[in-house]
Design a protein around this motif. Structure first.
Motif, PDB file in Angstrom:
ATOM      1  N   ALA A 177      -9.985  17.056 -11.137  1.00 31.97           N
ATOM      2  CA  ALA A 177      -9.286  18.430 -10.567  1.00 31.97           C
ATOM      3  C   ALA A 177      -8.935  18.117  -9.321  1.00 31.97           C
ATOM      4  N   ALA A 178      -9.719  17.548  -8.545  1.00 37.27           N
ATOM      5  CA  ALA A 178      -9.552  17.513  -7.033  1.00 37.27           C
ATOM      6  C   ALA A 178      -8.316  16.417  -7.126  1.00 37.27           C
ATOM      7  N   ALA A 179      -7.645  16.433  -5.978  1.00 37.48           N
ATOM      8  CA  ALA A 179      -6.589  15.515  -5.524  1.00 37.48           C
ATOM      9  C   ALA A 179      -7.397  14.269  -5.155  1.00 37.48           C
ATOM     10  N   ALA A 180      -6.814  12.985  -5.423  1.00 38.37           N
ATOM     11  CA  ALA A 180      -7.502  11.817  -4.968  1.00 38.37           C
ATOM     12  C   ALA A 180      -6.935  11.533  -3.538  1.00 38.37           C
ATOM     13  N   ALA A 181      -7.725  10.701  -2.964  1.00 41.53           N
ATOM     14  CA  ALA A 181      -7.065  10.108  -1.407  1.00 41.53           C
ATOM     15  C   ALA A 181      -6.381   9.087  -1.880  1.00 41.53           C
ATOM     16  N   PRO A 182      -5.254   8.592  -1.117  1.00 41.29           N
ATOM     17  CA  PRO A 182      -4.404   7.394  -1.456  1.00 41.29           C
ATOM     18  C   PRO A 182      -5.338   6.197  -1.541  1.00 41.29           C
ATOM     19  N   ILE A 183      -4.806   5.428  -2.766  1.00 36.80           N
ATOM     20  CA  ILE A 183      -5.832   4.133  -2.945  1.00 36.80           C
ATOM     21  C   ILE A 183      -5.209   2.955  -2.201  1.00 36.80           C
ATOM     22  N   VAL A 184      -6.027   2.260  -1.414  1.00 35.81           N
ATOM     23  CA  VAL A 184      -5.737   1.273  -0.528  1.00 35.81           C
ATOM     24  C   VAL A 184      -5.946  -0.045  -1.163  1.00 35.81           C
ATOM     25  N   LYS A 185      -4.913  -0.684  -1.444  1.00 42.25           N
ATOM     26  CA  LYS A 185      -5.084  -2.001  -2.138  1.00 42.25           C
ATOM     27  C   LYS A 185      -4.999  -3.280  -1.184  1.00 42.25           C
ATOM     28  N   ARG A 186      -5.602  -4.203  -1.602  1.00 43.26           N
ATOM     29  CA  ARG A 186      -5.704  -5.520  -0.802  1.00 43.26           C
ATOM     30  C   ARG A 186      -5.033  -6.623  -1.657  1.00 43.26           C
TER      31      ARG A 186
END
Length: 385
Positions: A177-186
C-alpha cells in the motif's frame, strides 16, 4: 459433514478488518489446530472450517473469505478439483494448497500453482512433534498474512482491483500500500560473469520455469545454481520441471559433485547449497546446518559461497519471494565486484526478497520477469549498462 461458519464479511470492508480465512481439510485435528492458530492472531479470523472441497464451493459466496487453506486429499471433492471452481466464483480469492510430503502431492501442488493457487504449504506427518508443528505454524501464518496483503490493497479507497489468477499463469501479484522510495541503481560490475546464481521463494517455481526457458545460450556457457525455498520432494519435482522448461540438464545438487557449465543445479529441500573450490575446479557442498533467514535451503549461503569461487565474476538474480533472503549475499556479491538483478514489484507474486535487494541499493537492474532473461544474456555477452 462438518461445517463451521463465521458471519459473512460486510460489503464495506476496510484494511483494518482481519483477514477472513477459510480452512478446508477433512482432518478434524488439522482444522482445530489451524483454527486455534488463526484465532490467536489479531489480524486474522476463521471465516469457516469445512471438511470437503464441495463444502467450500457450496459455502463460498456466503463465507466470503479472503484466503482459503485448501487440503489436497478430501472426500467428495478434492482440493485440485475444487480449486478452479472456487476461483471461478471468487476471482480474487487467495488459495494456499496444503499437503503432506509425497511425490503425488508435490506434483498436484505444482499443477495447482499453474491453475491459479497462490502458494502451497507442506503439512507435517505428525503435529505431535513440537518442532514440526511450530515450523508449520510459522510458515502458514506468514503465507496467510503476506499473500492476504492483496485483500487489504483492494480494500483501500481508490485502489485498483487486483486481477484474478489466470490458468497456466502466475497468481496476481501482492502489492504494497505504501508508496515506495525511488530505487537507486548501481552500475554493473566490470567483469564478465562466469556463473549465474538465482534465489527465489513464493511464486518462484513459475518464475524460474519462465526464466530458464529463455536462458538456453547462457546455460550452455556457464553453470546455473538455484536456491528456491522449498521442502524435500518438492525440489525433486521442480528440478524435473526446470529440465523440461530449459531443455538442459537440471537436477537437485549432490554433495561433492563437480560444477560444470551447461547444467542447472537446484538446492535440495532441507539442505543449504554452497560451492567450494577443488583444485582448478569447483564442487557442490551441501550441509544440514541451521536455517538461515528462517529458510533451509537459504539463498544467502549460495550467494556468499559463489564469491569465494568466482570473485567478481558473479551475476545474481533475485526473484519473487517473501522475506529478505538473498539481500545480504547480494550485498557481498556487489562488494566483491559482481552484479545483482531483481525482479520488479509488478511481476512478483510477493515483492519481499527482490524488494529488499532493490531498496538496499545493490541492484544494477530491476526488471519485469519477462525481461530478465534477455538482460542476463546481454550481461554475459559483455553489456555493462
Amino acid at each position: 459433514m462438518s461445517v463451521a461458519l463465521a458471519s459473512a464479511a460486510t460489503p464495506e470492508t476496510t484494511r483494518y478488518e482481519p483477514l477472513r480465512v477459510m480452512i478446508v481439510d477433512d482432518s478434524v485435528v488439522i482444522r482445530g489446530l489451524i483454527s486455534r492458530w488463526i484465532e490467536a492472531e489479531p489480524d486474522m479470523v476463521v471465516a469457516a472450517s469445512l471438511r470437503t472441497g464441495l463444502d467450500a464451493v457450496n459455502h463460498l459466496e456466503r463465507v466470503k473469505p479472503d484466503v482459503a487453506l485448501l487440503d489436497i486429499e478430501m472426500p467428495e471433492l478434492d482440493g485440485i478439483s475444487a480449486l478452479p471452481q472456487l476461483l471461478a466464483k471468487q476471482r480474487n480469492l487467495v488459495v494456499i494448497m496444503a499437503s503432506t510430503l509425497t511425490r503425488r502431492n508435490a506434483e498436484i501442488s505444482f499443477k495447482a500453482l499453474s491453475l491459479g493457487a497462490a502458494d502451497y504449504i507442506p503439512k507435517p506427518e505428525s503435529t505431535r512433534e513440537t518442532s514440526a508443528a511450530e515450523i508449520f505454524r510459522h510458515d502458514l501464518l506468514q503465507k496467510v498474512r503476506t499473500l492476504g496483503a492483496r485483500v487489504r490493497r483492494k480494500a483501500q479507497p481508490g485502489a485498483a482491483p487486483v486481477a484474478a489468477p489466470a490458468v497456466a499463469r502466475a497468481p496476481a501479484p501482492v502489492h504494497h500500500a505504501a508508496a515506495a522510495a525511488p530505487i537507486v541503481k548501481r552500475a554493473f560490475g566490470l567483469t564478465v560473469p562466469r556463473v549465474l546464481v538465482i534465489g527465489s521463494s513464493t511464486g518462484g517455481p513459475q518464475a524460474l520455469m519462465a526464466l530458464v526457458s529463455d536462458l538456453g545460450p547462457v546455460i550452455d556457457r556457464v553453470p546455473v545454481l538455484i536456491t528456491q525455498h522449498m521442502p524435500p520432494t518438492f525440489t525433486t519435482i521442480l528440478a524435473e520441471h526446470l529440465a523440461r522448461a530449459s531443455n538442459r540438464p537440471a537436477r537437485e545438487a549432490v554433495d561433492g559433485e563437480p560444477v560444470r557449465a551447461g547444467r542447472i543445479y537446484l538446492a535440495p529441500g532441507g539442505r543449504h547449497m554452497r560451492v567450494v573450490k577443488n583444485g582448478a575446479g569447483m564442487d557442490i557442498a551441501l550441509d544440514d546446518g541451521p536455517a538461515v533467514n528462517f529458510c533451509k535451503p537459504a539463498v544467502d549461503p549460495l550467494f556468499i559461497s559463489a564469491i569465494d569461487v568466482w570473485q567478481s565474476a558473479v551475476l545474481a538474480v533475485i526473484l519473487t519471494g517473501m522475506g529478505s533472503d538473498g539481500m545480504r549475499g547480494g550485498k557481498e556479491i556487489v562488494a566483491a565486484g559482481g552484479s545483482v538483478i531483481a525482479q520488479d514489484e509488478a511481476s512478483s507474486v510477493v515483492w519481499g526478497m527482490p524488494g529488499a535487494a532493490a531498496n538496499a541499493g545493490i541492484c544494477a537492474a530491476v526488471l519485469p520477469l519477462n525481461q530478465i532473461a534477455s538482460k542476463v544474456a546481454r550481461v554475459f555477452a559483455g553489456e555493462r549498462s
